[in-house]
Design a protein around this motif. Sequence first.
Motif, PDB file in Angstrom:
ATOM      1  N   GLN A 168       0.831  -1.197   0.000  1.00 57.27           N
ATOM      2  CA  GLN A 168       0.000   0.000   0.000  1.00 57.27           C
ATOM      3  C   GLN A 168       0.868   1.250   0.000  1.00 57.27           C
ATOM      4  N   VAL A 169       0.449   2.258  -0.780  1.00 61.30           N
ATOM      5  CA  VAL A 169       1.175   3.514  -0.865  1.00 61.30           C
ATOM      6  C   VAL A 169       0.323   4.616  -0.239  1.00 61.30           C
ATOM      7  N   PHE A 170       0.956   5.425   0.624  1.00 59.41           N
ATOM      8  CA  PHE A 170       0.261   6.505   1.315  1.00 59.41           C
ATOM      9  C   PHE A 170       0.865   7.849   0.932  1.00 59.41           C
ATOM     10  N   LEU A 171       0.008   8.860   0.882  1.00 59.35           N
ATOM     11  CA  LEU A 171       0.484  10.236   0.837  1.00 59.35           C
ATOM     12  C   LEU A 171       0.749  10.656   2.273  1.00 59.35           C
ATOM     13  N   ALA A 172       1.962  11.112   2.541  1.00 55.26           N
ATOM     14  CA  ALA A 172       2.344  11.447   3.910  1.00 55.26           C
ATOM     15  C   ALA A 172       3.112  12.755   3.928  1.00 55.26           C
ATOM     16  N   LEU A 173       3.221  13.338   5.110  1.00 56.99           N
ATOM     17  CA  LEU A 173       3.963  14.578   5.299  1.00 56.99           C
ATOM     18  C   LEU A 173       5.188  14.317   6.157  1.00 56.99           C
ATOM     19  N   SER A 174       6.309  14.863   5.727  1.00 57.64           N
ATOM     20  CA  SER A 174       7.535  14.766   6.519  1.00 57.64           C
ATOM     21  C   SER A 174       7.424  15.692   7.728  1.00 57.64           C
ATOM     22  N   PRO A 175       8.340  15.601   8.701  1.00 55.33           N
ATOM     23  CA  PRO A 175       8.305  16.526   9.838  1.00 55.33           C
ATOM     24  C   PRO A 175       8.337  17.987   9.419  1.00 55.33           C
ATOM     25  N   GLY A 176       8.950  18.274   8.271  1.00 52.96           N
ATOM     26  CA  GLY A 176       8.983  19.650   7.784  1.00 52.96           C
ATOM     27  C   GLY A 176       7.793  20.032   6.943  1.00 52.96           C
ATOM     28  N   GLY A 177       6.835  19.091   6.768  1.00 51.90           N
ATOM     29  CA  GLY A 177       5.614  19.397   6.026  1.00 51.90           C
ATOM     30  C   GLY A 177       5.681  19.117   4.549  1.00 51.90           C
ATOM     31  N   GLN A 178       6.766  18.481   4.060  1.00 51.86           N
ATOM     32  CA  GLN A 178       6.885  18.177   2.645  1.00 51.86           C
ATOM     33  C   GLN A 178       6.152  16.874   2.321  1.00 51.86           C
ATOM     34  N   PRO A 179       5.404  16.813   1.208  1.00 47.84           N
ATOM     35  CA  PRO A 179       4.674  15.593   0.867  1.00 47.84           C
ATOM     36  C   PRO A 179       5.609  14.499   0.363  1.00 47.84           C
ATOM     37  N   ALA A 180       5.274  13.277   0.674  1.00 49.60           N
ATOM     38  CA  ALA A 180       6.062  12.123   0.243  1.00 49.60           C
ATOM     39  C   ALA A 180       5.117  10.969  -0.048  1.00 49.60           C
ATOM     40  N   GLY A 236       2.881  -7.906   3.941  1.00 55.93           N
ATOM     41  CA  GLY A 236       3.279  -8.767   5.046  1.00 55.93           C
ATOM     42  C   GLY A 236       4.041 -10.000   4.625  1.00 55.93           C
ATOM     43  N   GLU A 237       3.639 -10.642   3.493  1.00 60.95           N
ATOM     44  CA  GLU A 237       4.314 -11.876   3.098  1.00 60.95           C
ATOM     45  C   GLU A 237       5.762 -11.639   2.704  1.00 60.95           C
ATOM     46  N   PHE A 238       6.056 -10.446   2.168  1.00 55.98           N
ATOM     47  CA  PHE A 238       7.446 -10.119   1.850  1.00 55.98           C
ATOM     48  C   PHE A 238       8.205  -9.729   3.115  1.00 55.98           C
ATOM     49  N   ALA A 239       7.536  -8.954   3.974  1.00 54.46           N
ATOM     50  CA  ALA A 239       8.189  -8.504   5.208  1.00 54.46           C
ATOM     51  C   ALA A 239       8.580  -9.688   6.087  1.00 54.46           C
ATOM     52  N   ALA A 240       7.847 -10.808   5.980  1.00 50.54           N
ATOM     53  CA  ALA A 240       8.127 -11.980   6.810  1.00 50.54           C
ATOM     54  C   ALA A 240       9.266 -12.829   6.264  1.00 50.54           C
ATOM     55  N   ASP A 241       9.795 -12.472   5.102  1.00 52.00           N
ATOM     56  CA  ASP A 241      10.865 -13.239   4.457  1.00 52.00           C
ATOM     57  C   ASP A 241      12.216 -12.597   4.804  1.00 52.00           C
ATOM     58  N   PRO A 242      13.031 -13.209   5.662  1.00 50.17           N
ATOM     59  CA  PRO A 242      14.321 -12.602   6.052  1.00 50.17           C
ATOM     60  C   PRO A 242      15.239 -12.356   4.861  1.00 50.17           C
ATOM     61  N   GLU A 243      15.226 -13.271   3.898  1.00 52.01           N
ATOM     62  CA  GLU A 243      16.092 -13.100   2.730  1.00 52.01           C
ATOM     63  C   GLU A 243      15.665 -11.871   1.919  1.00 52.01           C
ATOM     64  N   PHE A 244      14.343 -11.689   1.807  1.00 48.69           N
ATOM     65  CA  PHE A 244      13.847 -10.495   1.114  1.00 48.69           C
ATOM     66  C   PHE A 244      14.336  -9.233   1.808  1.00 48.69           C
ATOM     67  N   ARG A 245      14.245  -9.200   3.132  1.00 47.99           N
ATOM     68  CA  ARG A 245      14.679  -8.013   3.865  1.00 47.99           C
ATOM     69  C   ARG A 245      16.149  -7.713   3.610  1.00 47.99           C
ATOM     70  N   ARG A 246      16.991  -8.735   3.565  1.00 44.38           N
ATOM     71  CA  ARG A 246      18.419  -8.517   3.343  1.00 44.38           C
ATOM     72  C   ARG A 246      18.675  -7.964   1.949  1.00 44.38           C
ATOM     73  N   ARG A 247      18.066  -8.619   0.945  1.00 44.46           N
ATOM     74  CA  ARG A 247      18.260  -8.145  -0.429  1.00 44.46           C
ATOM     75  C   ARG A 247      17.712  -6.736  -0.603  1.00 44.46           C
TER      76      ARG A 247
END
Length: 536
Positions: A35-47, A54-65
């Motif tokens: 999921q992609v969110f529109l967010a504001l940085s601490p200085g108020g700039q949009p990002a 979750g299935e990718f986040a749970a893969d340690p090898e994915f995190r390393r690569r």
Amino acid sequence: MAKTVFGFPVLEQQDPEALGGFRAVARLGKGGMGQVFLALSPGGQPAAVKVIRGEFAADPEFRRRFAREVATAQKVRGAHLAPLLDADLENEQPWLASTYVAGPSLRDLVTGHGPLPAEQVTLLAWGIAHALSDIHAAEVVHRDLKPGNIMLDESGPKVIDFGIVKSLTQSATHHSGSTRIGTPLYMSPEQALGRPVGAASDLFGLGSTLYYLATGEEAFAAENQWAVAHRIVADHPDLGTLPAPLRELIAACLHKDPDQRPTPRQVQARCETDLGGTPFPGAWTTITGAHEAIRQRTGALRTLTAPAKRTGTDHREAPVTHPPTVLDASRRERAGATLPAPPGNTAGSVPSTPQNSSDTASKATATKNTGGSIPWGGVLATLILFALITNELWWPHVRQWLAEYTTQSTSTASPAQPGSLSENDLVACQNAGQAKNRASKRTAMGSSDEQNAQSDIEAVTVISNAAQQADDPTLRSQLSKLAADLQNEADAYSQRGRDRQAGRDTTMATNSIASAGRSIATDNWIFAYRPCPIVG
């Protein structure tokens, strides 16, 4: 149907309120990575902040690569890229933030307005090739270049999601057994065959993208992904209806042999020949449908984020208070001030700043004590005479300054007088001024051409973002011009560096650097007066 506010899908209750220092204010979309969110940085700039599935986040090898690729991608900078700003891959919900581009994707443009004229496609090809050159210079391959991954704002096309596709696809391959990487319709033959890919693969994606922009159709459309892969490997799209220069460019990019495809620099050279030179500032908004789409996106962004920056509203039931920034106090004092006209502006005078009675009295007393106003003409004449007497080498600089001042004073093309400056305008001025100051200081330190080019490119990124955030249309135009002039200087520095390495004459590149520097100098009036000074 998802509820929207100002054109953006609203946050849902399960969505995170904050990701690192970024505060989510709306949804932007959902892709294969998460999921992609529109967010504001601490200085108020949009990002644009992407939360990894979750299935990718749970893969340690994915995190390393993925950590390695993100670290590399963060080093990539360029005027036609949406750079990665920050990432947290150790979080329970890994995320990465990139610069938000307040404009449509190229797919949105074609979907809404139909195929683009050949000259506009060539213009976009120049900008996309510029981005690929910066990506490949960092030894990164995009692997998924397509119309949906190219955004357009007032300063040109911006390529997104570069350098972060490989890890995602390798994790998907581990579960599916597929060896293909990328969106099927925009794969290269080597991708479709599961072979190793290099920078030339992105050029094939560029060819498929340009075909779509020029025709409104996919170059290798078929009933299913297997038929698409077959067409990519064995078939050729019909280019007969396209004008010769564009037809030849697309055909070269779509060559089945990666060694026969042009480099990004060669694509740029072809485009410059067809366009009669490099794109001029403001050329991008002449693209069909671009001006209105950018205006709508930037307007919606300002409307959505302005309340959030002041009160913390995130359009959910429970507001989240956003901590004030260091600049808040000065913003409150300076909000409502006006942007001055440049020297010699005959369209209107510089608005005066209101003064209280004590200030007025002090000024009157000072004038009385000095016997009148300072004779600036005499001071200038004295300085010039002193320069001529003490060092004749000063004269060329004085003459250049006089020429530039005369040009500004007699110009009939002065920009329109802007109205009251908002908080967004003041922050845009300060951010742009700081970025320009940093680039100027680094250049003055005698850095190498490569370092000077990189400093300019970093400033271009910040100033382009500042232009997006400015409310005043005149200020946006002026900041966009400054970004374009700095980009020209960066290109000239890069060219001189390449000429030196190859043992070629550097006179032409040096002259280009000087010319760009003069253009930047004429932009300085934006920051010459309060309340929009360069802060260094």
